[in-house]
Enzyme design. Sequence first.
Site, short mmCIF file in Angstrom:
data_model
loop_
_atom_site.label_atom_id
_atom_site.label_comp_id
_atom_site.label_asym_id
_atom_site.label_seq_id
_atom_site.Cartn_x
_atom_site.Cartn_y
_atom_site.Cartn_z
N ASP A 82 -2.13 9.34 -10.13
CA ASP A 82 -2.04 8.26 -11.11
C ASP A 82 -0.60 7.99 -11.50
OD1 ASP A 82 -4.76 8.09 -11.04
OD2 ASP A 82 -5.09 9.14 -12.93
N ASP A 115 0.84 -1.19 0.00
CA ASP A 115 0.00 0.00 0.00
C ASP A 115 0.88 1.25 0.00
OD1 ASP A 115 -2.97 0.88 0.48
OD2 ASP A 115 -1.77 2.13 1.82
N ILE A 116 0.51 2.25 -0.80
CA ILE A 116 1.28 3.49 -0.86
C ILE A 116 0.97 4.33 0.37
CG2 ILE A 116 1.74 5.59 -2.20
CD1 ILE A 116 0.76 4.05 -4.68
N ASN A 134 -2.67 12.92 -3.29
CA ASN A 134 -3.78 13.21 -4.19
C ASN A 134 -4.37 14.58 -3.91
OD1 ASN A 134 -4.14 11.29 -6.15
ND2 ASN A 134 -5.94 10.35 -5.24
N GLU A 137 -4.93 2.25 -4.31
CA GLU A 137 -3.48 2.43 -4.23
C GLU A 137 -2.83 1.22 -3.59
OE1 GLU A 137 -5.17 4.39 -0.49
OE2 GLU A 137 -5.71 4.27 -2.60
#
Length: 329
Positions: A212, A195-196, A203, A238
């Site tokens: 993106d 996971d980011i 964002n 994500e």
Amino acid sequence: MAEHSVPPTPENYAVWISFATDSNPELCASITTRIEAKEEFSETFNAELFEQYFQWRAIQDAILESGGVMSRELGAVKESLAAAERDTAAYGQALEGASSKLEGVTDQNGIKTLVESLVSATAKMQRRSQDLEKRLQETSNEVTQLRSNLEKVREEAMTDALTGIANRKRFDESLRKAKRRADTTKEPLSLVLCDIDFFKRFNDTWGHQTGDQIIRFVAGCLTRHSLDNHLVARYGGEEFGIVMPTTAVTDAVHIAEKIRKTVESKKLLRKSTNEDLGNITVSLGIANYTGEESIEELIERADSNLYRSKTEGRNRATSDAALSSRDAA
């Protein structure tokens, strides 16, 4: 669509027509939830909606088209075979007639005429055989092309539109196959979820296009460090997953660490303005298949380890082995 800044693409039109006509309750609920939360309809979210609710139609259309083509091809082959059967029967009759006539023919001209009729019938039969062979070859080529087209459509339906890696459907399918193989061969199977970190903050600060860009970058890092027999997939917005057949947990941890360090070491620039986005990091959870659990339980353990990575500071990889060592200490 204009109110929510949704681009007027054919895919988005399909989604929003379905929403406007209330023809798909699950899709309507997804869009309504998004609107009520006042969240943007990003390129990523729009692509996910289409992929989730409409990609199956591409496969259905391709199958129906292939069925129609095959029906026409088989009809043409059937006609060719029937014509060949008639010509073969006629050729057989010509040979029989020639055999009967040969007994009563004594002069040279009569024999010449008989031979010429046999040569003509043989040539006609040869042409019919060549035509039939050509028709069958064309049909074989058509079937090969149809198979290729169906495989291409299936591949597209199993691919994430934003990153080009596998999507959730293919992840689920791959994990099921890997589990069946592990059950049969008793070889190891590992699962990594990634996971980011602080993705929503990126964002909100830089916009969805930059978000993106980050997603594509992380997908590339996962693909670069995974082995050929691993499957890298976009598991959620994500979040990513790597299915690792024949891979022990220690090797899976080693790969996860290489991914984490690669992501951490890169400084990203915003494509549109060349602004420095700084560093991003990822958190990872690794689980090894025990052989006595369901796929859901395996995913749950990997997700729990990912959650531990998040709660213990992020930018780290947590595995079953690491937890066992910590508990023993």
